[in-house]
Design a protein around this motif. Structure first.
Motif, mmCIF file in Angstrom:
data_model
loop_
_atom_site.group_PDB
_atom_site.id
_atom_site.type_symbol
_atom_site.label_atom_id
_atom_site.label_comp_id
_atom_site.label_asym_id
_atom_site.label_seq_id
_atom_site.Cartn_x
_atom_site.Cartn_y
_atom_site.Cartn_z
ATOM 1 N N ASP A 43 0.317 -1.677 7.290
ATOM 2 C CA ASP A 43 -0.801 -2.547 6.902
ATOM 3 C C ASP A 43 -2.069 -2.257 7.699
ATOM 4 O OD1 ASP A 43 0.755 -3.811 5.018
ATOM 5 O OD2 ASP A 43 1.436 -5.367 6.391
ATOM 6 N N ASN B 13 -2.548 -9.205 2.552
ATOM 7 C CA ASN B 13 -2.384 -7.963 1.788
ATOM 8 C C ASN B 13 -2.313 -8.222 0.289
ATOM 9 O OD1 ASN B 13 -2.539 -5.817 3.558
ATOM 10 N ND2 ASN B 13 -0.420 -5.979 4.195
ATOM 11 N N ASN C 254 -5.784 -8.744 -0.761
ATOM 12 C CA ASN C 254 -6.565 -7.506 -0.773
ATOM 13 C C ASN C 254 -6.378 -6.715 -2.061
ATOM 14 O OD1 ASN C 254 -7.059 -6.581 2.625
ATOM 15 N ND2 ASN C 254 -8.536 -6.320 0.981
ATOM 16 N N GLY C 255 -5.176 -6.766 -2.616
ATOM 17 C CA GLY C 255 -4.908 -6.072 -3.863
ATOM 18 C C GLY C 255 -5.646 -6.670 -5.045
ATOM 19 N N ARG D 109 -9.818 -8.256 4.879
ATOM 20 C CA ARG D 109 -9.367 -7.353 5.945
ATOM 21 C C ARG D 109 -9.524 -8.003 7.320
ATOM 22 N NH1 ARG D 109 -5.530 -5.327 4.524
ATOM 23 N NH2 ARG D 109 -5.401 -4.140 6.442
ATOM 24 N N TYR E 283 -1.316 -2.324 -1.435
ATOM 25 C CA TYR E 283 -1.478 -3.612 -0.744
ATOM 26 C C TYR E 283 -0.377 -4.594 -1.141
ATOM 27 C CZ TYR E 283 -6.062 -2.518 1.263
ATOM 28 O OH TYR E 283 -7.087 -1.981 2.003
#
Length: 426
Positions: free
Chosen positions: A30, A98, A101-102, A114, A171
């Motif tokens: 990650d 994560n 983030n995708g 992030r 992600y």
């Protein structure tokens, strides 16, 4: 102690090392996934080629700033409430980040998520190394931290392979791996040293203690400074390999994802060799010295590779990675320098402050690039890289010279506000 009790204890320690290793595997996956998918993901959310390098630097610096804040947060929690609380809380936060983030579709959302992921990522390594260091015997704990590092660093290779299925999926898979690990951690146990410190009246997780004593502060600062060269290499020299490759006249464009993967494969073997070298020489300081000097040689070789090919780049990344493979040794040194009541705080904040040092390093690097560009140098990135590598290496070596050897140090003690007192563990 009976044979059954010894066998049960050994199994528990082995399980702890395995869980800590897998945790670091997911952590590295990650931590580096953005460096690997930087170009593709930023293109997809509308970042132009002209802004690709600078906007990429901003996002990675946001992640590193999250690591700085998270290092303090999780370190204090680890010393006040236990190392296990950190292992559960940190992985939950960065796994959820994560997934988010995708789903990011614009630059600012991407950077913000992030940052949150960075906060979560900050707790993983420090809590794991602290648990392993406090649970294993002083003559064997180097092997334990070595295993954690070697297994964990292959997370970079996994991230590069998974990125081939699309940056969003990379992600999502990272978040899924974190959730699976969360379930596995149900069987982990707390450090005996922490339990005894918890039952005492000593101040625990007091971050300010690192600054109220001059000697302790400089020891803490030196623990941070010795790790700076590693993150300069990964965060700039490898992450910006596509741009550096252009100045080197690369036969074909260099891939940051390929660079990160092979650098971390080399780093895994380097960490294993560094751990064995430290066990054989009974000196972590000597190990750090040898590896830092050789890392300079490897970087010079990289920056002088004009007309570099794809296969040569892979070989150089393996070479560089091996000699910056002192991460586990560096974190173990930090863990061994301080007492039980602030050990998690130190072991969690130090590696994250090193990662966060990429922020001022990046600023300094950009100032150098602008300066040399203004002077008319066509290879301003390469010249700046030489200068910055020299600066961070000299600082690291000076800091290393100020630390005491800690290889066989007994970790069964606590830090007072102005003195050190031993505690007895049953």
């Amino acid at each position: 102690m009976s044979d059954n009790a010894i066998q049960k204890s050994t199994k528990s320690v082995v399980f702890l090392v395995i869980v800590a290793s897998l945790g670091y595997f997911v952590d590295i996956y990650d931590l580096l996934i953005f460096s690997i998918v930087r170009v593709k993901s930023l293109h997809d959310i509308g970042v132009s080629d002209i802004e690709m390098r600078t906007k990429g630097e901003f996002i990675i610096n946001m992640q590193m700033f999250g690591l700085l804040l998270g290092g303090i947060l999780w370190g204090v929690i680890g010393d006040k409430f236990g190392r296990i609380k950190v292992l559960f809380g940190s992985i939950l936060l960065y796994s959820l980040a994560n997934f988010a983030n995708g789903l990011a579709t614009d630059y600012y959302t991407y950077a913000a998520v992030r940052f949150i992921a960075g906060i979560g990522l900050a707790g993983e390594l420090g809590a794991g190394i602290t648990l392993v260091s406090e649970t294993m015997s002083k003559d064997k704990r180097g092997y334990g931290t070595m295993i954690v590092a070697v297994v964990g660093l292959f997370g970079a290779a996994a991230a590069n392979l998974v990125a081939g299925y699309g940056w969003q999926n990379a992600y999502f898979i990272g978040g899924g791996l974190g959730m699976l690990l969360l379930l596995l951690r149900v069987g982990t146990f707390e450090s005996g040293m922490f339990k005894h410190a918890e039952n005492s009246d000593v101040s625990r997780g007091n971050f300010a203690m690192l600054f109220t004593n001059r000697k302790r502060f400089f020891k803490y600062l030196n623990c941070i400074l010795i790790g700076m060269p590693l993150w300069f290499v990964v965060g700039i020299l490898i992450t910006q390999s596509p741009e550096i490759g252009k100045e080197l006249g690369a036969v074909e464009p260099l891939s940051a994802g390929t660079g990160v993967m092979y650098t971390y494969i080399g780093l895994s073997f380097g960490d294993m060799f560094a751990g064995l070298f430290a066990q054989l020489t009974k000196s972590r300081k000597l190990t750090m010295l040898v590896f830092q000097l050789m890392s300079v040689v490897s970087v010079v070789f990289y920056l002088n590779s004009h007309g570099i090919t794809h296969s040569q780049f892979i070989g150089i990344c393996l070479f560089i990675g091996f000699f910056i493979g002192y991460w586990a040794t560096f974190v173990t040194i930090a863990s061994e320098q301080f007492g039980t009541n602030i050990r998690a705080t130190v072991t969690t904040t130090v590696p994250n402050f090193v990662r966060g040092s990429l922020i001022p390093i990046t600023w300094g690097f950009e100032l150098l690039v602008k300066h040399f560009k203004a002077q008319g140098y066509a290879d301003s990135l390469i010249i700046s890289a030489y200068v910055m590598m020299g600066i961070v290496t000299v600082i690291a070596l000076l800091a290393l010279s100020q630390l005491k050897e800690s290889f066989s140090k007994d970790l069964n003690y606590i830090e007072e506000h102005d003195t050190v007192s031993d505690i007895k563990v049953a």
